[in-house]
Enzyme design. Structure first.
Site, PDB file in Angstrom:
ATOM      1  CE  LYS A   1      47.349  38.006  33.386  1.00 58.71           C
ATOM      2  NZ  LYS A   1      47.412  39.249  32.641  1.00 58.71           N
TER       3      LYS A   1
ATOM      4  CB  SER B   1      36.631  40.521  38.606  1.00 58.17           C
ATOM      5  OG  SER B   1      37.018  39.506  37.707  1.00 58.17           O
TER       6      SER B   1
ATOM      7  N   GLY C   1      38.295  35.150  39.746  1.00 54.19           N
ATOM      8  CA  GLY C   1      38.690  34.414  40.952  1.00 54.19           C
ATOM      9  C   GLY C   1      38.069  33.018  40.989  1.00 54.19           C
TER      10      GLY C   1
ATOM     11  CD  GLU D   1      42.411  39.045  49.741  1.00 56.28           C
ATOM     12  OE1 GLU D   1      41.311  39.644  49.775  1.00 56.28           O
ATOM     13  OE2 GLU D   1      42.828  38.353  50.681  1.00 56.28           O
TER      14      GLU D   1
ATOM     15  CB  CYS E   1      39.178  45.776  46.378  1.00 55.29           C
ATOM     16  SG  CYS E   1      40.717  45.961  47.268  1.00 55.29           S
TER      17      CYS E   1
ATOM     18  CD  GLU F   1      34.284  45.446  42.993  1.00 51.86           C
ATOM     19  OE1 GLU F   1      34.490  44.586  42.118  1.00 51.86           O
ATOM     20  OE2 GLU F   1      35.078  45.693  43.923  1.00 51.86           O
TER      21      GLU F   1
HETATM   22  P1  NAD Z   1      40.094  40.887  36.433  1.00 55.26           P
HETATM   23  O1  NAD Z   1      39.538  39.732  37.164  1.00 55.26           O
HETATM   24  O2  NAD Z   1      39.493  41.272  35.153  1.00 55.26           O
HETATM   25  O3  NAD Z   1      41.639  40.637  36.117  1.00 55.26           O
HETATM   26  C1  NAD Z   1      42.566  40.327  37.146  1.00 55.26           C
HETATM   27  C2  NAD Z   1      43.720  39.561  36.532  1.00 55.26           C
HETATM   28  O4  NAD Z   1      43.250  38.290  36.105  1.00 55.26           O
HETATM   29  C3  NAD Z   1      44.331  40.236  35.311  1.00 55.26           C
HETATM   30  O5  NAD Z   1      45.731  40.096  35.333  1.00 55.26           O
HETATM   31  C4  NAD Z   1      43.736  39.436  34.169  1.00 55.26           C
HETATM   32  O6  NAD Z   1      44.516  39.450  32.995  1.00 55.26           O
HETATM   33  C5  NAD Z   1      43.701  38.043  34.777  1.00 55.26           C
HETATM   34  N1  NAD Z   1      42.791  37.109  34.104  1.00 55.26           N
HETATM   35  C6  NAD Z   1      41.689  37.387  33.369  1.00 55.26           C
HETATM   36  N2  NAD Z   1      41.158  36.239  32.879  1.00 55.26           N
HETATM   37  C7  NAD Z   1      41.928  35.217  33.324  1.00 55.26           C
HETATM   38  C8  NAD Z   1      41.881  33.804  33.168  1.00 55.26           C
HETATM   39  N3  NAD Z   1      40.946  33.190  32.450  1.00 55.26           N
HETATM   40  N4  NAD Z   1      42.813  33.075  33.783  1.00 55.26           N
HETATM   41  C9  NAD Z   1      43.757  33.661  34.546  1.00 55.26           C
HETATM   42  N5  NAD Z   1      43.878  34.988  34.696  1.00 55.26           N
HETATM   43  C10 NAD Z   1      42.959  35.772  34.101  1.00 55.26           C
HETATM   44  O7  NAD Z   1      40.113  42.117  37.462  1.00 55.26           O
HETATM   45  P2  NAD Z   1      40.569  43.629  37.184  1.00 55.26           P
HETATM   46  O8  NAD Z   1      39.508  44.280  36.357  1.00 55.26           O
HETATM   47  O9  NAD Z   1      41.977  43.691  36.712  1.00 55.26           O
HETATM   48  O10 NAD Z   1      40.564  44.242  38.654  1.00 55.26           O
HETATM   49  C11 NAD Z   1      39.427  44.766  39.254  1.00 55.26           C
HETATM   50  C12 NAD Z   1      38.888  43.821  40.309  1.00 55.26           C
HETATM   51  O11 NAD Z   1      39.908  43.519  41.245  1.00 55.26           O
HETATM   52  C13 NAD Z   1      37.749  44.402  41.114  1.00 55.26           C
HETATM   53  O12 NAD Z   1      36.737  43.434  41.274  1.00 55.26           O
HETATM   54  C14 NAD Z   1      38.388  44.701  42.457  1.00 55.26           C
HETATM   55  O13 NAD Z   1      37.510  44.719  43.553  1.00 55.26           O
HETATM   56  C15 NAD Z   1      39.390  43.618  42.568  1.00 55.26           C
HETATM   57  N6  NAD Z   1      40.444  43.949  43.529  1.00 55.26           N
HETATM   58  C16 NAD Z   1      40.451  43.297  44.737  1.00 55.26           C
HETATM   59  C17 NAD Z   1      41.419  43.587  45.685  1.00 55.26           C
HETATM   60  C18 NAD Z   1      41.458  42.855  46.990  1.00 55.26           C
HETATM   61  O14 NAD Z   1      42.520  42.800  47.597  1.00 55.26           O
HETATM   62  N7  NAD Z   1      40.357  42.281  47.464  1.00 55.26           N
HETATM   63  C19 NAD Z   1      42.384  44.557  45.410  1.00 55.26           C
HETATM   64  C20 NAD Z   1      42.341  45.205  44.183  1.00 55.26           C
HETATM   65  C21 NAD Z   1      41.369  44.888  43.242  1.00 55.26           C
END
Ligand code: NAD
Length: 476
Positions: free
Chosen positions: A170, A224, A228, A245, A279, A378
Protein backbone atom coordinates in the site's frame (compact mmCIF):
# COMPACT_ATOMS: atom_id res chain seq x y z
CA UNK A 1 -7.55 5.04 -14.64
CA UNK A 2 -4.46 3.13 -13.41
CA UNK A 3 -5.66 -0.10 -11.77
CA UNK A 4 -4.57 -2.05 -8.70
CA UNK A 5 -2.78 -5.39 -9.11
CA UNK A 6 -4.64 -8.19 -7.31
CA UNK A 7 -3.78 -11.85 -7.79
CA UNK A 8 -1.94 -11.13 -11.04
CA UNK A 9 -4.81 -9.14 -12.58
CA UNK A 10 -5.02 -5.39 -13.09
CA UNK A 11 -8.33 -4.40 -11.47
CA UNK A 12 -9.98 -1.00 -11.58
CA UNK A 13 -12.51 0.16 -8.99
CA UNK A 14 -15.44 2.56 -9.14
CA UNK A 15 -13.43 5.29 -7.49
CA UNK A 16 -10.24 7.02 -8.70
CA UNK A 17 -8.01 9.67 -7.10
CA UNK A 18 -6.08 12.32 -9.03
CA UNK A 19 -2.31 12.52 -8.71
CA UNK A 20 -1.40 16.24 -8.65
CA UNK A 21 1.97 17.85 -9.41
CA UNK A 22 3.05 19.97 -6.38
CA UNK A 23 5.10 22.25 -8.67
CA UNK A 24 1.99 23.03 -10.75
CA UNK A 25 -1.38 22.10 -9.32
CA UNK A 26 -3.03 22.42 -12.75
CA UNK A 27 -1.00 19.38 -13.89
CA UNK A 28 -2.88 16.12 -13.23
CA UNK A 29 -0.44 13.24 -13.67
CA UNK A 30 -3.11 10.56 -13.73
CA UNK A 31 -6.05 8.98 -11.98
CA UNK A 32 -5.40 5.94 -9.78
CA UNK A 33 -8.00 3.35 -8.74
CA UNK A 34 -8.76 3.45 -5.02
CA UNK A 35 -9.09 0.10 -3.33
CA UNK A 36 -11.51 -0.47 -0.47
CA UNK A 37 -11.95 -3.15 2.15
CA UNK A 38 -13.09 -5.80 -0.35
CA UNK A 39 -10.11 -5.32 -2.71
CA UNK A 40 -7.66 -5.33 0.20
CA UNK A 41 -9.12 -8.56 1.57
CA UNK A 42 -8.94 -10.18 -1.87
CA UNK A 43 -5.30 -9.09 -2.20
CA UNK A 44 -4.42 -10.53 1.22
CA UNK A 45 -6.18 -13.81 0.36
CA UNK A 46 -4.25 -13.99 -2.93
CA UNK A 47 -0.95 -13.37 -1.15
CA UNK A 48 -1.77 -16.09 1.41
CA UNK A 49 -2.64 -18.56 -1.33
CA UNK A 50 0.48 -17.78 -3.35
CA UNK A 51 2.79 -18.10 -0.34
CA UNK A 52 3.43 -21.89 -0.19
CA UNK A 53 4.61 -22.15 -3.80
CA UNK A 54 6.61 -18.90 -3.75
CA UNK A 55 8.27 -19.78 -0.45
CA UNK A 56 9.65 -22.89 -2.19
CA UNK A 57 10.64 -21.14 -5.43
CA UNK A 58 14.28 -21.53 -6.33
CA UNK A 59 16.81 -18.82 -5.51
CA UNK A 60 17.53 -18.71 -9.25
CA UNK A 61 13.89 -17.83 -10.04
CA UNK A 62 13.86 -15.06 -7.44
CA UNK A 63 17.25 -13.80 -8.60
CA UNK A 64 16.15 -13.61 -12.22
CA UNK A 65 12.96 -11.66 -11.48
CA UNK A 66 14.67 -9.16 -9.19
CA UNK A 67 17.55 -8.75 -11.64
CA UNK A 68 15.25 -8.15 -14.59
CA UNK A 69 13.35 -5.54 -12.57
CA UNK A 70 16.56 -3.81 -11.46
CA UNK A 71 17.83 -3.68 -15.03
CA UNK A 72 14.58 -2.19 -16.29
CA UNK A 73 14.50 0.47 -13.55
CA UNK A 74 18.05 1.53 -14.42
CA UNK A 75 17.37 1.56 -18.16
CA UNK A 76 14.32 3.81 -17.60
CA UNK A 77 16.00 6.17 -15.09
CA UNK A 78 15.19 9.37 -16.95
CA UNK A 79 11.52 8.54 -17.49
CA UNK A 80 10.97 7.32 -13.92
CA UNK A 81 12.88 10.28 -12.46
CA UNK A 82 10.64 12.64 -14.41
CA UNK A 83 7.55 10.90 -13.02
CA UNK A 84 8.99 11.05 -9.50
CA UNK A 85 9.88 14.75 -9.78
CA UNK A 86 6.43 15.46 -11.19
CA UNK A 87 4.44 13.69 -8.49
CA UNK A 88 6.57 14.31 -5.37
CA UNK A 89 8.45 17.52 -6.22
CA UNK A 90 11.99 16.22 -5.75
CA UNK A 91 14.30 18.00 -8.24
CA UNK A 92 15.37 15.98 -11.28
CA UNK A 93 18.95 15.43 -10.08
CA UNK A 94 17.70 14.00 -6.78
CA UNK A 95 14.95 12.03 -8.52
CA UNK A 96 17.54 10.43 -10.83
CA UNK A 97 19.57 9.51 -7.76
CA UNK A 98 16.56 7.93 -6.08
CA UNK A 99 15.59 5.89 -9.15
CA UNK A 100 19.18 4.70 -9.57
CA UNK A 101 19.21 3.69 -5.93
CA UNK A 102 15.99 1.69 -6.43
CA UNK A 103 17.58 -0.12 -9.40
CA UNK A 104 20.71 -0.90 -7.38
CA UNK A 105 18.59 -2.22 -4.49
CA UNK A 106 16.90 -4.74 -6.81
CA UNK A 107 20.27 -5.86 -8.20
CA UNK A 108 21.63 -6.21 -4.65
CA UNK A 109 18.70 -8.39 -3.55
CA UNK A 110 18.84 -10.40 -6.79
CA UNK A 111 22.33 -11.47 -5.76
CA UNK A 112 21.26 -11.81 -2.12
CA UNK A 113 18.72 -14.46 -3.20
CA UNK A 114 21.71 -16.61 -4.19
CA UNK A 115 23.45 -16.02 -0.85
CA UNK A 116 20.97 -17.76 1.48
CA UNK A 117 22.90 -18.37 4.67
CA UNK A 118 22.69 -20.99 7.37
CA UNK A 119 24.87 -22.64 9.99
CA UNK A 120 25.86 -26.22 10.64
CA UNK A 121 27.15 -26.83 14.17
CA UNK A 122 28.09 -29.71 16.40
CA UNK A 123 25.61 -30.16 19.22
CA UNK A 124 26.78 -29.98 22.82
CA UNK A 125 25.48 -33.58 22.91
CA UNK A 126 27.58 -36.31 21.31
CA UNK A 127 26.37 -37.64 17.96
CA UNK A 128 23.91 -34.83 17.28
CA UNK A 129 24.12 -32.15 14.59
CA UNK A 130 22.46 -28.75 14.70
CA UNK A 131 21.39 -26.74 11.66
CA UNK A 132 20.26 -23.13 11.85
CA UNK A 133 18.32 -22.02 8.76
CA UNK A 134 16.15 -19.10 7.69
CA UNK A 135 12.66 -19.40 6.21
CA UNK A 136 10.24 -16.82 4.78
CA UNK A 137 7.79 -15.21 7.21
CA UNK A 138 4.63 -15.38 5.06
CA UNK A 139 2.38 -12.56 3.86
CA UNK A 140 4.12 -9.22 4.35
CA UNK A 141 2.14 -5.96 4.40
CA UNK A 142 4.17 -3.03 3.08
CA UNK A 143 3.00 0.51 3.96
CA UNK A 144 5.10 3.40 2.65
CA UNK A 145 5.28 7.22 2.94
CA UNK A 146 5.34 9.80 0.16
CA UNK A 147 8.84 11.24 0.50
CA UNK A 148 10.80 8.46 -1.28
CA UNK A 149 8.15 7.17 -3.70
CA UNK A 150 10.35 4.54 -5.39
CA UNK A 151 13.35 3.91 -3.09
CA UNK A 152 11.37 3.00 0.05
CA UNK A 153 9.00 0.61 -1.78
CA UNK A 154 12.11 -0.88 -3.42
CA UNK A 155 13.94 -1.43 -0.14
CA UNK A 156 10.93 -3.21 1.30
CA UNK A 157 9.59 -5.17 -1.73
CA UNK A 158 13.00 -6.41 -2.95
CA UNK A 159 14.05 -8.13 0.32
CA UNK A 160 10.50 -9.41 0.93
CA UNK A 161 10.47 -11.23 -2.43
CA UNK A 162 14.15 -12.18 -2.24
CA UNK A 163 13.53 -14.10 0.98
CA UNK A 164 10.43 -15.90 -0.33
CA UNK A 165 7.58 -13.83 1.15
CA UNK A 166 4.44 -12.68 -0.64
CA UNK A 167 3.46 -9.02 -0.52
CA UNK A 168 0.48 -6.70 -0.20
CA UNK A 169 1.81 -3.22 -0.96
CA UNK A 170 0.00 0.00 0.00
CA UNK A 171 1.80 3.16 -1.18
CA UNK A 172 1.15 6.66 0.19
CA UNK A 173 -1.86 8.43 -1.28
CA UNK A 174 0.22 11.31 -2.70
CA UNK A 175 2.58 9.18 -4.82
CA UNK A 176 0.78 6.30 -6.56
CA UNK A 177 2.62 6.91 -9.86
CA UNK A 178 6.04 5.52 -8.93
CA UNK A 179 4.40 2.69 -6.95
CA UNK A 180 2.33 1.68 -9.96
CA UNK A 181 5.33 1.85 -12.32
CA UNK A 182 7.41 -0.29 -9.96
CA UNK A 183 4.73 -2.97 -9.60
CA UNK A 184 4.19 -3.00 -13.37
CA UNK A 185 7.94 -3.58 -13.86
CA UNK A 186 7.95 -6.44 -11.35
CA UNK A 187 4.88 -8.07 -12.79
CA UNK A 188 6.35 -8.06 -16.29
CA UNK A 189 9.65 -9.32 -14.84
CA UNK A 190 7.77 -12.52 -13.98
CA UNK A 191 6.43 -12.26 -10.41
CA UNK A 192 3.74 -15.00 -10.28
CA UNK A 193 0.06 -14.11 -9.61
CA UNK A 194 -0.66 -13.27 -5.97
CA UNK A 195 3.00 -12.94 -4.97
CA UNK A 196 2.95 -9.13 -5.25
CA UNK A 197 -0.32 -7.21 -4.90
CA UNK A 198 -0.79 -3.44 -5.19
CA UNK A 199 -3.66 -1.80 -3.32
CA UNK A 200 -3.77 1.97 -3.64
CA UNK A 201 -6.03 3.98 -1.37
CA UNK A 202 -6.43 5.81 1.92
CA UNK A 203 -4.44 4.72 4.97
CA UNK A 204 -7.54 4.70 7.14
CA UNK A 205 -9.22 2.16 4.81
CA UNK A 206 -6.62 0.09 2.95
CA UNK A 207 -3.86 0.40 5.55
CA UNK A 208 -6.18 -0.17 8.45
CA UNK A 209 -7.72 -3.28 6.90
CA UNK A 210 -4.22 -4.71 6.45
CA UNK A 211 -3.57 -4.07 10.15
CA UNK A 212 -6.84 -5.74 11.13
CA UNK A 213 -6.35 -8.89 9.03
CA UNK A 214 -4.90 -11.91 10.85
CA UNK A 215 -3.63 -13.38 7.55
CA UNK A 216 -0.94 -10.67 7.36
CA UNK A 217 2.07 -12.23 9.09
CA UNK A 218 4.34 -9.18 9.15
CA UNK A 219 4.09 -5.46 8.47
CA UNK A 220 6.94 -3.20 7.46
CA UNK A 221 5.97 0.43 7.79
CA UNK A 222 7.67 3.75 7.13
CA UNK A 223 5.88 6.97 8.01
CA UNK A 224 4.96 9.17 10.93
CA UNK A 225 5.22 8.22 14.59
CA UNK A 226 1.47 8.50 15.10
CA UNK A 227 0.69 5.97 12.36
CA UNK A 228 3.62 3.78 13.43
CA UNK A 229 2.13 3.52 16.91
CA UNK A 230 -1.20 2.38 15.39
CA UNK A 231 0.61 -0.26 13.34
CA UNK A 232 2.32 -1.60 16.46
CA UNK A 233 -0.82 -1.59 18.61
CA UNK A 234 -2.97 -3.24 15.94
CA UNK A 235 -0.32 -5.92 15.37
CA UNK A 236 0.14 -7.03 18.96
CA UNK A 237 -3.18 -8.94 19.23
CA UNK A 238 -2.12 -10.92 16.13
CA UNK A 239 1.40 -11.56 17.53
CA UNK A 240 2.59 -10.25 14.18
CA UNK A 241 6.12 -9.02 13.63
CA UNK A 242 6.46 -5.33 12.82
CA UNK A 243 9.22 -3.11 11.52
CA UNK A 244 8.65 0.63 11.97
CA UNK A 245 10.77 3.44 10.51
CA UNK A 246 9.47 6.81 11.66
CA UNK A 247 10.49 10.40 12.15
CA UNK A 248 13.67 12.16 13.12
CA UNK A 249 14.95 15.36 14.74
CA UNK A 250 18.48 14.83 13.57
CA UNK A 251 21.33 16.86 15.06
CA UNK A 252 24.32 18.17 13.15
CA UNK A 253 27.03 19.23 15.62
CA UNK A 254 29.50 21.86 14.40
CA UNK A 255 32.63 22.20 16.54
CA UNK A 256 34.92 25.24 16.63
CA UNK A 257 37.76 23.31 14.97
CA UNK A 258 35.76 22.33 11.87
CA UNK A 259 36.51 23.23 8.26
CA UNK A 260 33.85 25.92 7.80
CA UNK A 261 33.20 25.11 4.12
CA UNK A 262 32.58 21.43 4.91
CA UNK A 263 30.24 22.31 7.80
CA UNK A 264 28.22 24.73 5.65
CA UNK A 265 27.95 22.17 2.82
CA UNK A 266 26.81 19.47 5.27
CA UNK A 267 24.19 21.77 6.82
CA UNK A 268 22.91 23.06 3.47
CA UNK A 269 22.56 19.57 2.00
CA UNK A 270 21.34 17.84 5.16
CA UNK A 271 18.79 20.46 6.17
CA UNK A 272 17.37 21.70 2.89
CA UNK A 273 18.02 19.39 -0.08
CA UNK A 274 14.99 17.30 -1.07
CA UNK A 275 13.10 20.29 0.38
CA UNK A 276 14.03 19.06 3.87
CA UNK A 277 11.51 16.25 3.46
CA UNK A 278 13.82 13.47 4.59
CA UNK A 279 13.51 11.54 7.84
CA UNK A 280 17.29 11.96 8.14
CA UNK A 281 17.26 15.75 7.53
CA UNK A 282 19.54 17.87 9.76
CA UNK A 283 16.85 19.87 11.49
CA UNK A 284 18.90 20.86 14.57
CA UNK A 285 22.22 22.59 13.94
CA UNK A 286 24.15 22.53 17.23
CA UNK A 287 26.99 25.00 16.88
CA UNK A 288 29.83 25.98 19.21
CA UNK A 289 30.08 29.68 20.11
CA UNK A 290 33.55 30.17 18.62
CA UNK A 291 32.35 29.44 15.09
CA UNK A 292 28.65 30.24 15.51
CA UNK A 293 28.50 33.70 13.89
CA UNK A 294 30.76 32.80 10.95
CA UNK A 295 28.82 29.57 10.36
CA UNK A 296 25.38 31.21 10.48
CA UNK A 297 26.46 34.03 8.19
CA UNK A 298 28.08 31.67 5.63
CA UNK A 299 25.05 29.34 5.69
CA UNK A 300 22.58 32.24 5.30
CA UNK A 301 24.64 33.49 2.30
CA UNK A 302 24.46 30.09 0.65
CA UNK A 303 20.75 29.81 1.38
CA UNK A 304 20.06 33.18 -0.24
CA UNK A 305 21.57 31.81 -3.46
CA UNK A 306 19.45 28.62 -3.51
CA UNK A 307 17.06 28.55 -6.45
CA UNK A 308 13.58 27.45 -5.39
CA UNK A 309 11.36 26.42 -8.28
CA UNK A 310 9.48 23.76 -10.22
CA UNK A 311 11.05 20.31 -9.83
CA UNK A 312 11.30 19.65 -13.56
CA UNK A 313 13.43 22.74 -14.30
CA UNK A 314 17.09 21.68 -14.48
CA UNK A 315 18.31 24.84 -12.71
CA UNK A 316 16.04 24.38 -9.67
CA UNK A 317 17.87 23.42 -6.46
CA UNK A 318 14.93 23.25 -4.06
CA UNK A 319 11.63 21.84 -5.32
CA UNK A 320 8.19 22.45 -3.85
CA UNK A 321 6.83 21.17 -0.56
CA UNK A 322 4.69 18.10 -1.26
CA UNK A 323 1.20 19.57 -0.65
CA UNK A 324 -0.79 22.38 0.93
CA UNK A 325 -1.09 20.62 4.32
CA UNK A 326 2.67 20.15 4.59
CA UNK A 327 3.28 23.77 3.51
CA UNK A 328 0.88 25.02 6.19
CA UNK A 329 2.68 22.83 8.76
CA UNK A 330 6.10 24.24 7.76
CA UNK A 331 4.86 27.84 8.01
CA UNK A 332 3.19 27.07 11.34
CA UNK A 333 6.44 25.77 12.82
CA UNK A 334 8.34 28.87 11.62
CA UNK A 335 5.73 31.03 13.39
CA UNK A 336 5.82 28.87 16.55
CA UNK A 337 9.64 29.12 16.67
CA UNK A 338 9.51 32.91 16.32
CA UNK A 339 6.81 33.19 18.97
CA UNK A 340 9.01 31.23 21.35
CA UNK A 341 11.95 33.61 20.83
CA UNK A 342 13.68 32.23 17.71
CA UNK A 343 15.07 34.69 15.16
CA UNK A 344 14.29 34.05 11.48
CA UNK A 345 17.76 34.60 10.02
CA UNK A 346 17.05 33.51 6.43
CA UNK A 347 14.15 32.54 4.16
CA UNK A 348 10.83 31.33 5.54
CA UNK A 349 8.52 32.91 2.94
CA UNK A 350 6.01 31.04 0.81
CA UNK A 351 6.76 32.01 -2.81
CA UNK A 352 4.37 32.79 -5.66
CA UNK A 353 6.08 31.63 -8.86
CA UNK A 354 4.84 31.31 -12.43
CA UNK A 355 3.12 28.03 -11.74
CA UNK A 356 0.77 27.45 -8.84
CA UNK A 357 2.84 25.24 -6.54
CA UNK A 358 3.79 24.88 -2.88
CA UNK A 359 7.07 26.78 -2.87
CA UNK A 360 8.86 27.76 0.32
CA UNK A 361 12.18 29.59 0.71
CA UNK A 362 14.27 27.41 3.08
CA UNK A 363 14.24 28.85 6.59
CA UNK A 364 17.02 29.21 9.17
CA UNK A 365 16.01 30.05 12.73
CA UNK A 366 18.71 31.09 15.21
CA UNK A 367 18.72 31.83 18.95
CA UNK A 368 16.75 28.72 19.77
CA UNK A 369 17.13 26.55 22.86
CA UNK A 370 16.67 22.78 23.13
CA UNK A 371 13.28 22.93 24.87
CA UNK A 372 11.54 24.92 22.15
CA UNK A 373 8.98 23.04 20.07
CA UNK A 374 11.03 23.67 16.92
CA UNK A 375 13.75 21.53 18.50
CA UNK A 376 11.50 18.80 19.85
CA UNK A 377 8.99 18.09 17.07
CA UNK A 378 9.57 16.95 13.49
CA UNK A 379 8.72 19.69 10.95
CA UNK A 380 9.47 17.64 7.80
CA UNK A 381 10.21 20.64 5.60
CA UNK A 382 13.07 23.01 4.64
CA UNK A 383 13.33 24.48 8.12
CA UNK A 384 16.40 24.24 10.38
CA UNK A 385 17.13 25.73 13.78
CA UNK A 386 20.45 26.70 15.34
CA UNK A 387 21.31 25.99 18.99
CA UNK A 388 24.50 27.66 20.27
CA UNK A 389 26.60 25.64 22.76
CA UNK A 390 29.76 26.29 24.77
CA UNK A 391 31.56 22.93 24.52
CA UNK A 392 31.65 19.53 22.82
CA UNK A 393 30.17 17.97 25.96
CA UNK A 394 27.20 20.35 25.87
CA UNK A 395 26.77 19.70 22.13
CA UNK A 396 26.62 15.94 22.72
CA UNK A 397 24.11 16.33 25.55
CA UNK A 398 21.86 18.57 23.41
CA UNK A 399 22.18 16.20 20.43
CA UNK A 400 20.92 13.34 22.59
CA UNK A 401 18.18 15.36 24.36
CA UNK A 402 15.41 14.20 22.03
CA UNK A 403 12.88 11.38 21.78
CA UNK A 404 14.16 10.64 18.27
CA UNK A 405 17.33 8.75 17.34
CA UNK A 406 17.63 8.22 13.60
CA UNK A 407 20.74 9.98 12.29
CA UNK A 408 23.30 12.33 13.81
CA UNK A 409 26.34 14.14 12.43
CA UNK A 410 29.42 15.98 13.60
CA UNK A 411 31.71 18.36 11.72
CA UNK A 412 35.16 18.47 13.28
CA UNK A 413 38.85 17.96 12.49
CA UNK A 414 39.35 16.26 15.87
CA UNK A 415 39.69 12.49 15.82
CA UNK A 416 39.07 12.48 19.57
CA UNK A 417 35.69 14.21 19.34
CA UNK A 418 34.66 12.37 16.16
CA UNK A 419 35.39 9.02 17.83
CA UNK A 420 33.58 10.00 21.01
CA UNK A 421 30.53 11.20 19.06
CA UNK A 422 30.39 7.98 17.00
CA UNK A 423 30.32 6.04 20.26
CA UNK A 424 27.94 8.21 22.32
CA UNK A 425 25.42 9.65 19.84
CA UNK A 426 22.09 7.91 20.57
CA UNK A 427 21.24 7.29 16.92
CA UNK A 428 21.16 4.44 14.43
CA UNK A 429 23.36 6.19 11.87
CA UNK A 430 26.23 8.57 12.58
CA UNK A 431 28.06 10.80 10.11
CA UNK A 432 31.43 12.51 10.45
CA UNK A 433 31.97 15.51 8.14
CA UNK A 434 29.01 14.32 6.06
CA UNK A 435 25.36 15.40 5.93
CA UNK A 436 23.01 13.47 8.24
CA UNK A 437 21.02 12.44 5.15
CA UNK A 438 22.41 10.30 2.33
CA UNK A 439 23.11 6.63 3.00
CA UNK A 440 24.33 3.54 1.16
CA UNK A 441 21.97 0.77 0.08
CA UNK A 442 24.08 -2.24 1.06
CA UNK A 443 24.40 -1.57 4.80
CA UNK A 444 21.81 -1.35 7.62
CA UNK A 445 19.42 1.57 7.83
CA UNK A 446 17.42 2.51 10.93
CA UNK A 447 17.38 4.32 14.21
CA UNK A 448 16.79 4.14 17.95
CA UNK A 449 14.32 5.49 20.50
CA UNK A 450 11.03 6.63 18.91
CA UNK A 451 12.52 6.75 15.40
CA UNK A 452 12.54 3.02 14.77
CA UNK A 453 11.20 -0.25 16.09
CA UNK A 454 12.23 -3.73 15.06
CA UNK A 455 15.13 -5.01 12.98
CA UNK A 456 17.13 -2.82 10.60
CA UNK A 457 16.25 -2.39 6.92
CA UNK A 458 18.50 -2.88 3.88
CA UNK A 459 21.60 -4.85 3.04
CA UNK A 460 22.09 -8.35 4.39
CA UNK A 461 20.56 -7.21 7.71
CA UNK A 462 17.14 -7.12 5.99
CA UNK A 463 17.03 -10.90 6.51
CA UNK A 464 16.44 -10.30 10.23
CA UNK A 465 12.93 -9.04 9.49
CA UNK A 466 12.03 -10.93 6.33
CA UNK A 467 12.95 -14.41 7.57
CA UNK A 468 12.27 -16.59 10.61
CA UNK A 469 15.05 -18.69 12.08
CA UNK A 470 14.66 -22.45 12.47
CA UNK A 471 16.96 -24.68 14.55
CA UNK A 472 16.97 -28.36 13.53
CA UNK A 473 18.58 -31.21 15.56
CA UNK A 474 19.55 -34.47 13.86
CA UNK A 475 20.96 -37.76 15.16
CA UNK A 476 22.30 -39.27 11.91
P1 NAD B 1 2.03 8.86 7.43
O1 NAD B 1 2.24 8.17 8.71
O2 NAD B 1 0.99 9.88 7.33
O3 NAD B 1 1.68 7.79 6.29
C1 NAD B 1 2.53 6.69 6.02
C2 NAD B 1 1.70 5.59 5.40
O4 NAD B 1 0.80 5.09 6.38
C3 NAD B 1 0.86 6.04 4.22
O5 NAD B 1 0.86 5.05 3.22
C4 NAD B 1 -0.52 6.17 4.83
O6 NAD B 1 -1.58 6.02 3.91
C5 NAD B 1 -0.51 5.01 5.82
N1 NAD B 1 -1.52 5.11 6.88
C6 NAD B 1 -2.11 6.21 7.38
N2 NAD B 1 -3.03 5.86 8.32
C7 NAD B 1 -3.00 4.51 8.43
C8 NAD B 1 -3.70 3.57 9.23
N3 NAD B 1 -4.62 3.93 10.12
N4 NAD B 1 -3.39 2.28 9.09
C9 NAD B 1 -2.43 1.89 8.23
N5 NAD B 1 -1.77 2.72 7.41
C10 NAD B 1 -2.04 4.04 7.52
O7 NAD B 1 3.46 9.44 6.98
P2 NAD B 1 3.81 10.32 5.69
O8 NAD B 1 3.27 11.69 5.92
O9 NAD B 1 3.43 9.61 4.43
O10 NAD B 1 5.40 10.34 5.73
C11 NAD B 1 6.13 11.26 6.47
C12 NAD B 1 6.71 10.62 7.71
O11 NAD B 1 7.48 9.49 7.34
C13 NAD B 1 7.65 11.52 8.48
O12 NAD B 1 7.39 11.42 9.86
C14 NAD B 1 9.02 10.95 8.17
O13 NAD B 1 10.01 11.20 9.13
C15 NAD B 1 8.72 9.50 8.04
N6 NAD B 1 9.77 8.80 7.29
C16 NAD B 1 10.62 7.98 7.98
C17 NAD B 1 11.63 7.30 7.31
C18 NAD B 1 12.55 6.38 8.05
O14 NAD B 1 13.11 5.49 7.42
N7 NAD B 1 12.73 6.52 9.36
C19 NAD B 1 11.79 7.47 5.94
C20 NAD B 1 10.91 8.32 5.27
C21 NAD B 1 9.89 8.97 5.96
Amino acid sequence: MKPNLINGLWETTGHGAENINPSDTSDVIGVYAQAGLAETETAIAAAAEAFPAWSHSTPQQRHDILHTAGDEILSRTEELATLLAREEGKILKEARGEVTRAGHIFLFFAAEALRQRGELRDSVRAGVQVEVTREPVGVVGIITPWNFPIAIPAWKIAPALCHGNTVVFKPAELVPGCAWALVDILQRAGVPPGVLNLVMGPGAVVGQSMLDDARVDAITFTGSQATGARVAQASLPHMRRVQLEMGGKNPLVVLDDTDLDIAVECALDGAFFSTGQRCTASSRLIVMRGIHDRFVSALADRMARLKVGPALEETTQIGPVVDSTQLAQDLDYIAIARNQGGVLRAGGDALQLQTNGYFLQPALITDTHPDMRINREEVFGPVASVIAVESYEEALAVANATDFGLSGGICTTSLKYASDFKRKAEVGMVMVNLPTAGVDYHVPFGGRKSSSFGPREQGSYAAEFFTVVKTAYTRP
